[in-house]
Each structure stands twice: as C-alpha cells, then as structure tokens.
Design a protein around this motif. Sequence first.
Motif, mmCIF file in Angstrom:
data_model
loop_
_atom_site.group_PDB
_atom_site.id
_atom_site.type_symbol
_atom_site.label_atom_id
_atom_site.label_comp_id
_atom_site.label_asym_id
_atom_site.label_seq_id
_atom_site.Cartn_x
_atom_site.Cartn_y
_atom_site.Cartn_z
ATOM 1 N N GLU A 319 0.831 -1.211 0.000
ATOM 2 C CA GLU A 319 0.000 0.000 0.000
ATOM 3 C C GLU A 319 0.855 1.247 0.000
ATOM 4 O O GLU A 319 0.502 2.255 -0.596
ATOM 5 N N GLY A 320 1.993 1.163 0.665
ATOM 6 C CA GLY A 320 2.853 2.329 0.751
ATOM 7 C C GLY A 320 3.771 2.502 -0.456
ATOM 8 O O GLY A 320 4.378 3.553 -0.619
ATOM 9 N N SER A 321 3.857 1.467 -1.310
ATOM 10 C CA SER A 321 4.817 1.567 -2.410
ATOM 11 C C SER A 321 4.211 2.328 -3.578
ATOM 12 O O SER A 321 3.014 2.293 -3.812
ATOM 13 N N ALA A 322 5.067 3.015 -4.307
ATOM 14 C CA ALA A 322 4.596 3.838 -5.412
ATOM 15 C C ALA A 322 4.210 2.942 -6.586
ATOM 16 O O ALA A 322 4.909 1.993 -6.895
ATOM 17 N N PRO A 323 3.066 3.224 -7.218
ATOM 18 C CA PRO A 323 2.678 2.432 -8.371
ATOM 19 C C PRO A 323 3.690 2.597 -9.515
ATOM 20 O O PRO A 323 4.205 3.693 -9.719
ATOM 21 N N CYS A 324 3.965 1.512 -10.231
ATOM 22 C CA CYS A 324 4.846 1.631 -11.401
ATOM 23 C C CYS A 324 4.025 2.297 -12.504
ATOM 24 O O CYS A 324 2.807 2.227 -12.510
ATOM 25 N N SER A 325 4.702 2.926 -13.427
ATOM 26 C CA SER A 325 3.951 3.532 -14.529
ATOM 27 C C SER A 325 3.531 2.400 -15.468
ATOM 28 O O SER A 325 4.214 1.393 -15.609
ATOM 29 N N ASP A 326 2.344 2.586 -16.068
ATOM 30 C CA ASP A 326 1.835 1.564 -16.970
ATOM 31 C C ASP A 326 2.760 1.365 -18.159
ATOM 32 O O ASP A 326 2.819 0.292 -18.736
ATOM 33 N N LYS A 327 3.443 2.441 -18.548
ATOM 34 C CA LYS A 327 4.372 2.385 -19.676
ATOM 35 C C LYS A 327 5.296 1.174 -19.586
ATOM 36 O O LYS A 327 5.553 0.516 -20.589
ATOM 37 N N GLU A 328 5.764 0.894 -18.376
ATOM 38 C CA GLU A 328 6.746 -0.183 -18.211
ATOM 39 C C GLU A 328 6.195 -1.557 -18.536
ATOM 40 O O GLU A 328 6.962 -2.489 -18.740
ATOM 41 N N SER A 329 4.859 -1.692 -18.526
ATOM 42 C CA SER A 329 4.335 -3.026 -18.799
ATOM 43 C C SER A 329 3.783 -3.153 -20.225
ATOM 44 O O SER A 329 3.343 -4.218 -20.618
ATOM 45 N N VAL A 330 3.782 -2.058 -20.991
ATOM 46 C CA VAL A 330 3.290 -2.129 -22.378
ATOM 47 C C VAL A 330 4.357 -2.785 -23.256
ATOM 48 O O VAL A 330 5.521 -2.395 -23.206
ATOM 49 N N PRO A 331 3.981 -3.781 -24.060
ATOM 50 C CA PRO A 331 4.965 -4.426 -24.934
ATOM 51 C C PRO A 331 5.557 -3.425 -25.925
ATOM 52 O O PRO A 331 4.913 -2.446 -26.314
ATOM 53 N N GLU A 332 6.793 -3.704 -26.317
ATOM 54 C CA GLU A 332 7.449 -2.819 -27.289
ATOM 55 C C GLU A 332 7.217 -3.290 -28.721
ATOM 56 O O GLU A 332 7.250 -2.496 -29.650
ATOM 57 N N VAL A 333 7.010 -4.602 -28.877
ATOM 58 C CA VAL A 333 6.830 -5.159 -30.223
ATOM 59 C C VAL A 333 5.684 -6.175 -30.207
ATOM 60 O O VAL A 333 5.580 -6.973 -29.285
#
Lengths: 398, 214
Positions: A319-333
């Motif tokens: 709960e205290g940790s900062a959410p990762c940005s969604d960008k990091e989980s979007v596939p590149e290819v």
Amino acid sequence: MKKYGGATPFGTKDLLLDECRRKNAIEKKLSALFESRGYREVVTPGVEYYDIFAVASPIPQEEMYKLTESGGRLIVLRPDSTLPIARVVATRMREMPLPVRLRYTQNVFHANRADEGRHNETTQSGVELLGAAGMRADIELLVTALGAFKALGLEGAQIELGHVGFFKALMSEIPFEDGEDEDVRRCVEYKNYAALGDILKKYGDSRTEALGKLPQLFGGEEVLARAEKMTQNLEAKRILEYLGELYGALCGMGYRDSVEIDLGMVHHINYYTGLVFRGYITGSGSTVLTGGRYDGLLSEFGYDIPATGFAINVDQLLEGSAPCSDKESVPEVLVHYEAGCAREAYQLFDRLVSEEKRVLMSVFGEMPDSIAFARAVGIPEIALVGTEGIKTVLICEG
Amino acid sequence: MENRPLRIALTKGRLEEKAVQLFGDIGYDCDRLINKGRKLVIDIGGLEIVLVKAADVITYVENGACDMGIVGKDTILEYGKSFYEILDLGFGKCRMMVAVKKGTDFYSGYSRKKIATKFVNIAREYYNKKGMDVDIIRIEGSVELAPLLGLADAIVDIVETGVTLKENGLEVIEEVCPLSARLIVNTACMKLRREEVLELTEKIERWVDRPEGR
C-alpha cells in the motif's frame, strides 16, 4: 448472478497486474535477504487444527476463521505462521543442529470486524531463529529486520525495542487485586496515563513510580536512564542494562537513527518472554513489522528450546509503495505472422525475448486486426513475419 | 505524511464547542473552525482539523488518516481498539448508566433480561463481567422509549443531567462507568512524529490543568 456473485468476502481483495508485480518484487527482496542470512524456507498448510492455536496463541478465538474437517475436528485458516512453524520444528526437525533458521512468505487470516478498512487476509514474510537465546540472537534478528527495511529502500523506517520482562518485574512488586493486573497492562499498552494513575493511586508512590510512568517511557537512549532512576527492582534494572547493551550494539553498527525504545510495549505478554520489537514506516498508520522472543512456545509442543522471530506485513508495504507507470508493462513489439510462418515468427519472438525486449505474439490472422490491437494497447511497433521475410510496421498514435 | 501538519479529527456535536475552544485557547486560529462553510479539512495554522462523527474519529485515527483525535470515552469503549489514549481532557463529562422503569426490580424473577442500548459492546461487556446472560437490543435513538413500550427491561445509556430519564418515568439503578472526552493518537504517528505529538500534548495538558478548567 447470485447476490454475492460479484464481490470478494470482507477484508479480502483481488490484486491485479501491476499490484502483483510490485508485491512480487517486495517478496523477492525480502526472501533474498533472509536467504542470504541463512534462513531457509518452509511452507505450512493453509489450515491447521484449532488446538495448535488454542494453546499459546496471542490471537483471540473470535478472530480466527474456523471450519470443521470431515470427522468433526475443528480447524482454522492459518492466523499466524509462528505457531505452525513451532509445531513443525518440534515434531519434524528435532534432529537438526541448533539454532535452526527458517523463513516463510505466506498468507494469514484474521476475522476482523467488517467495514473498518482492515485486511482479513494478509501476506506475511518473516523469519524465526529457533534454539538460540541471548543477546547475539536478539541482535541478529534486529539487524535482519533493519536490513529488510534497507533492502526495500524504506528511508525513515523505525524499529522500537521493548522488553516484556521489565513490565513483569515492576508488576511483581505490587499485590494487585484480581483482574487489576490486566487493567494496568491495558492502560500501559494504550498509553492511557490518566486511568493508569487512578488504578495505581491506592498502592502508594514509591513502588508504582516506574509503572505509572511506563506509558511515557519511549524515545531514544535517554529512556533507559530515566527508567533506571525510577525503580529499585533488580530484575528490572538487569533488563534495562540488557536493552542498553543491545541498543549500544545497534548504534555501533550505524542504526542509531532507526532504533527507538518503548518500555510500554506490553502486548501479548503471555506469549512473548523477552525482547519485543515493532517496525513503522512513514505513510502507514500501523505497525508493518512485529517480533520478539517467545522462549516458552516450543515447549508447548514438547521441545523446550528458546526462539525468536518477526513477521513483516507485505500488504502494508505494498500500500505504501509507489505504483509503477503503466508504460513499463506495455509491450514494445507485437509479432504478427502470415499463414505458414509460425516457426519463423516464434524464432523471432524468442530472439527478441533474449534481447530483453517486451514482446507479445499476435493471435489475429489478419494484419488490420493486429494493427487495431496494437493501437488500442499502445504498442509502437509490429514485426510482420511473412514468406518474404520480416518487415517492421510502425504504429502511429491515435 | 512527513511534511503535512498534524491532522486532528474532532467529534462533531456534543464535544465540538469545547474542543474548538481548546485549540483557540492554546493559540490556534479557530475562526476558520467556527466559520468553516463547506470546507471539510480546515487549516488552523500549523494543524489540520477535520470534524467527523464520533465513531469515525476512531476509524480515521486507527487507520492513520488522522494523527490524533478528540472523542468521548463512550465511543472508545464501544468501537476502539488500537491507538493510544493519552489524555483525559476533562470536558464532556457524563456517565454510562443502567436505568429501568421507576419502581421495577430489574433483578427479580428468572426470565432473561432484555437491555436496549446504542452501546451494544459496552452493555455486553458490562453484563459479561457481572456474569449475567442478557439479550442486547440495538436502538439508534431515544433509548428511553424501549422500557416504556415493553421492548426492554432496562437501558444502558449516557446520562448527563438525568432530566430526560425523569421526564419519562425512568430511574438510574447502576453506573457502568464515568465518561469524558479523550485525546487519542495513532500508534505509528506517536513513534514517527514523537516530538510534534508530545509538544502539542503538553500544550493541551496545560490547558486541561488550567485553573478555570477545574
């Protein structure tokens, strides 16, 4: 849909996508740290016989989820991992040389009241050091706990030390009436100065001075000196000395800013037998780490060895940790292939994975469908695998 | 969390006026509390105040959404669990009482007694301690009505002056416990922001001990 077909039971929740990733990352860091210090993993069943927790558990029975096994025996959803581990060690690990170091990451269940924002299912990651008494064992536990905060990058996290023996020694001096000792304990635990003073009044000043001040005896090193002046009880003095030495050892290792003392920590005094400690992090309203020495517990299972341990509440860290940005989980290819090119497509896929690209295989047969999908998800590039080779198609936004 | 001022939850209603006076007396700017309009979080110069219902004070403080709170002992006994209760503020004094219809003998006969109350946990605990097995009936308002209409044999309720009881033909038979407003602190906050909490607590304590407060 049935009435409760769309909800999860009170105090439970689904963890989705990024939440799982962050939780896994926390668990991995903790497990790696514990493993590196020689703590080996055990997994105990999700259910245990009620009898195990009826013996020495600090958990009241109304907070346990109970079920009956076929045959009518009462079982509970594991409310805590320490008792099952005590059972395991006492029954199946007696041949192991002491001390035994064990770690676990598993869910525990507490039937809290509904609608108060509490969790009824939480993941705890913790360690137990069994078969070791004394200062060195206590230091190891505390350093491991402090190391856990460090491994998680939690700046400003604090651990506070207490000792149930100090309270017990002070209490032994006063002939309390039936039930009064529990009232006193509650007042100390909840720092209820006023009510504590009312109870102690009739026992006079000299014997009750330290007890009456106990709720205020928290803070830095100076607390020990203050407490020392208030009591003549030899056992209490011995414990202050012990805590002083422990505190000094931790300061010597550079933990001065992360360690505090609270002599008024008197929770579960029938379970803990010595050092107790709790950890706090900024941004979380309750304790994220609890631990202490419970030398009497293993003998409940017929194996009389000292033991100490702590558990970290992983969900609270999450709960205290900062959410990762969604960008990091979007596939590149996105890989799309024409009919008959599956082999080449999966070869390309494996190569991109080995290059640490985030890559996704399209399951669409037609290129326009793959393009529409890439656009919807935000994948910038499609690798089109055809009979004539591989073409790169860039997807413009919108 | 570190950077925001301490946030304090005050109980709306019965305890509100005195609590506002307290913060005014110890040097905070309480005009904004008196003329708060529709604002929910009010900055009084170095402290943030929220005004919420009694039981919510406990919920906010327990969960750490507020650092400290002012709430009645009745609410603490009824709902409270894990926080520090560090000061008796000395105002909002009243008593939790058991009352029955005037002239009835509550303890006579062997029938199971029915107790109407807003404070079901307090009532249950009280009769547990007495070793008496009773039925507790939750009533949300005008508990005095229950014995009059035959719904209950007795009530457990807060009594300030006793006028309401008297006007409805009820009489007090026992005191459950005395009540007053308390200062409560979130456990983690007490440790992580110790100096700020203790400084404010000392100011409040001096206010409680002021000559005209006695």
